[in-house]
Write a protein that holds these residues in place. Structure first.
Motif, PDB file in Angstrom:
ATOM      1  N   ILE A  72      37.184   6.840 -16.405  1.00  0.00           N
ATOM      2  CA  ILE A  72      35.759   7.156 -16.509  1.00  0.00           C
ATOM      3  C   ILE A  72      35.600   8.468 -17.274  1.00  0.00           C
ATOM      4  CG2 ILE A  72      33.660   7.678 -15.224  1.00  0.00           C
ATOM      5  CD1 ILE A  72      34.851   6.084 -12.904  1.00  0.00           C
ATOM      6  N   PRO A  73      34.861   8.465 -18.389  1.00  0.00           N
ATOM      7  CA  PRO A  73      34.605   9.723 -19.098  1.00  0.00           C
ATOM      8  C   PRO A  73      33.566  10.554 -18.345  1.00  0.00           C
ATOM      9  CG  PRO A  73      33.502   7.909 -20.193  1.00  0.00           C
ATOM     10  CD  PRO A  73      34.298   7.313 -19.072  1.00  0.00           C
ATOM     11  N   VAL A  74      33.792  11.851 -18.260  1.00  0.00           N
ATOM     12  CA  VAL A  74      32.856  12.736 -17.564  1.00  0.00           C
ATOM     13  C   VAL A  74      32.582  13.981 -18.409  1.00  0.00           C
ATOM     14  CG1 VAL A  74      33.510  11.999 -15.242  1.00  0.00           C
ATOM     15  CG2 VAL A  74      34.693  13.898 -16.285  1.00  0.00           C
ATOM     16  N   THR A  75      31.403  14.532 -18.221  1.00  0.00           N
ATOM     17  CA  THR A  75      31.007  15.773 -18.871  1.00  0.00           C
ATOM     18  C   THR A  75      31.079  16.887 -17.839  1.00  0.00           C
ATOM     19  OG1 THR A  75      29.509  14.573 -20.319  1.00  0.00           O
ATOM     20  CG2 THR A  75      29.159  16.933 -20.125  1.00  0.00           C
ATOM     21  N   VAL A  76      31.698  17.996 -18.196  1.00  0.00           N
ATOM     22  CA  VAL A  76      31.826  19.139 -17.292  1.00  0.00           C
ATOM     23  C   VAL A  76      30.695  20.115 -17.605  1.00  0.00           C
ATOM     24  CG1 VAL A  76      33.322  20.999 -16.513  1.00  0.00           C
ATOM     25  CG2 VAL A  76      34.317  18.829 -17.244  1.00  0.00           C
ATOM     26  N   VAL A  77      29.860  20.394 -16.598  1.00  0.00           N
ATOM     27  CA  VAL A  77      28.711  21.282 -16.752  1.00  0.00           C
ATOM     28  C   VAL A  77      28.827  22.419 -15.751  1.00  0.00           C
ATOM     29  CG1 VAL A  77      26.195  21.458 -16.627  1.00  0.00           C
ATOM     30  CG2 VAL A  77      27.248  19.380 -17.508  1.00  0.00           C
ATOM     31  N   GLN A  78      28.695  23.644 -16.235  1.00  0.00           N
ATOM     32  CA  GLN A  78      28.667  24.815 -15.354  1.00  0.00           C
ATOM     33  C   GLN A  78      27.212  25.082 -14.998  1.00  0.00           C
ATOM     34  OE1 GLN A  78      30.226  28.366 -17.095  1.00  0.00           O
ATOM     35  NE2 GLN A  78      29.892  29.587 -15.275  1.00  0.00           N
ATOM     36  N   ALA A  79      26.876  24.919 -13.710  1.00  0.00           N
ATOM     37  CA  ALA A  79      25.486  25.071 -13.267  1.00  0.00           C
ATOM     38  C   ALA A  79      25.429  26.087 -12.135  1.00  0.00           C
ATOM     39  CB  ALA A  79      24.924  23.727 -12.815  1.00  0.00           C
ATOM     40  N   ASP A  80      25.553  27.359 -12.488  1.00  0.00           N
ATOM     41  CA  ASP A  80      25.480  28.408 -11.476  1.00  0.00           C
ATOM     42  C   ASP A  80      24.282  29.313 -11.752  1.00  0.00           C
ATOM     43  OD1 ASP A  80      26.395  29.574 -13.771  1.00  0.00           O
ATOM     44  OD2 ASP A  80      28.049  30.655 -12.860  1.00  0.00           O
ATOM     45  N   SER A  81      23.967  30.150 -10.835  1.00  0.00           N
ATOM     46  CA  SER A  81      22.901  31.156 -10.915  1.00  0.00           C
ATOM     47  C   SER A  81      21.517  30.577 -11.204  1.00  0.00           C
ATOM     48  CB  SER A  81      23.241  32.250 -11.939  1.00  0.00           C
ATOM     49  OG  SER A  81      23.111  31.776 -13.254  1.00  0.00           O
ATOM     50  N   ASN A  82      21.202  29.399 -10.653  1.00  0.00           N
ATOM     51  CA  ASN A  82      19.848  28.847 -10.745  1.00  0.00           C
ATOM     52  C   ASN A  82      19.017  29.447  -9.615  1.00  0.00           C
ATOM     53  OD1 ASN A  82      19.394  26.087 -12.552  1.00  0.00           O
ATOM     54  ND2 ASN A  82      21.529  26.632 -12.227  1.00  0.00           N
ATOM     55  N   VAL A  83      17.787  29.818  -9.916  1.00  0.00           N
ATOM     56  CA  VAL A  83      16.926  30.448  -8.922  1.00  0.00           C
ATOM     57  C   VAL A  83      15.469  30.031  -9.172  1.00  0.00           C
ATOM     58  CG1 VAL A  83      16.583  32.571 -10.250  1.00  0.00           C
ATOM     59  CG2 VAL A  83      16.452  32.654  -7.782  1.00  0.00           C
ATOM     60  N   ILE A  84      14.697  29.916  -8.092  1.00  0.00           N
ATOM     61  CA  ILE A  84      13.266  29.592  -8.203  1.00  0.00           C
ATOM     62  C   ILE A  84      12.522  30.863  -8.605  1.00  0.00           C
ATOM     63  CG2 ILE A  84      11.214  28.775  -6.984  1.00  0.00           C
ATOM     64  CD1 ILE A  84      13.287  26.604  -7.243  1.00  0.00           C
ATOM     65  N   THR A  85      11.844  30.815  -9.767  1.00  0.00           N
ATOM     66  CA  THR A  85      11.121  31.993 -10.256  1.00  0.00           C
ATOM     67  C   THR A  85       9.615  31.891 -10.042  1.00  0.00           C
ATOM     68  OG1 THR A  85      11.032  31.065 -12.480  1.00  0.00           O
ATOM     69  CG2 THR A  85      12.858  32.554 -11.979  1.00  0.00           C
ATOM     70  N   GLN A  86       9.099  30.666  -9.815  1.00  0.00           N
ATOM     71  CA  GLN A  86       7.667  30.514  -9.550  1.00  0.00           C
ATOM     72  C   GLN A  86       7.407  29.161  -8.908  1.00  0.00           C
ATOM     73  OE1 GLN A  86       5.117  30.750 -13.015  1.00  0.00           O
ATOM     74  NE2 GLN A  86       3.398  31.466 -11.791  1.00  0.00           N
ATOM     75  N   LEU A  87       6.418  29.123  -8.038  1.00  0.00           N
ATOM     76  CA  LEU A  87       5.969  27.875  -7.425  1.00  0.00           C
ATOM     77  C   LEU A  87       4.546  27.610  -7.890  1.00  0.00           C
ATOM     78  CD1 LEU A  87       7.262  28.535  -3.805  1.00  0.00           C
ATOM     79  CD2 LEU A  87       8.252  26.981  -5.487  1.00  0.00           C
ATOM     80  N   ARG A  88       4.325  26.429  -8.442  1.00  0.00           N
ATOM     81  CA  ARG A  88       2.994  26.037  -8.901  1.00  0.00           C
ATOM     82  C   ARG A  88       2.372  25.128  -7.849  1.00  0.00           C
ATOM     83  NH1 ARG A  88       1.451  28.406 -13.877  1.00  0.00           N
ATOM     84  NH2 ARG A  88       3.301  28.652 -15.154  1.00  0.00           N
TER      85      ARG A  88
END
Length: 127
Positions: free
Chosen positions: A28-44
């Motif tokens: 199975i081919p896979v894509t490696v994604v670095q997904a760190d330091s996500n944060v909520i900056t605003q709530l609508r």
């Protein structure tokens, strides 16, 4: 238009491609994604903004390179400045908190996801 689906999302950087073997010995081919330091900056919310959404910030940036309006936006959220900011319209926006850190634990192992990417076009020399 109000969001009717509960959407989950993260921002990340593609590191590359690789392959893994599943339990049936299928490649199975896979894509490696670095997904760190996500944060909520605003709530609508529908009352103030006319729609329901969460705004997510990703990536570190030198605070000196952020415009004053954006610096105030991040300060109001109580987070450090981020390089990329994206809104996700989702019906469950009320479940998030301002400044909340998001991680890959939002998803379950083996869960199918949609990925949207941006390709950087590099100029090649004219021959």
């Amino acid at each position: 238009m109000t969001a009717t689906r509960n959407v989950k999302g993260l921002l990340g950087t593609k590191l590359g491609m690789t392959q893994v073997w599943d339990e049936n010995n299928k490649l199975i081919p896979v894509t490696v994604v670095q997904a760190d330091s996500n944060v909520i900056t605003q709530l609508r919310n529908a009352e103030a903004d006319g729609y329901v959404a969460v705004q997510i910030g990703y990536g570190q940036i030198d605070p000196r390179k952020v415009t004053k309006p954006l610096a105030g936006h991040f300060e109001k959220a109580g987070v450090t400045p981020r390089r990329h900011v994206v809104e996700l319209r989702t019906a469950d926006a009320a479940e998030y908190k301002l400044g909340q850190e998001l991680s890959v634990e939002l998803f379950e192992a083996g869960q199918k996801i949609d990925v949207v990417g941006t390709t950087k076009v590099r100029a090649s020399p004219v021959l």
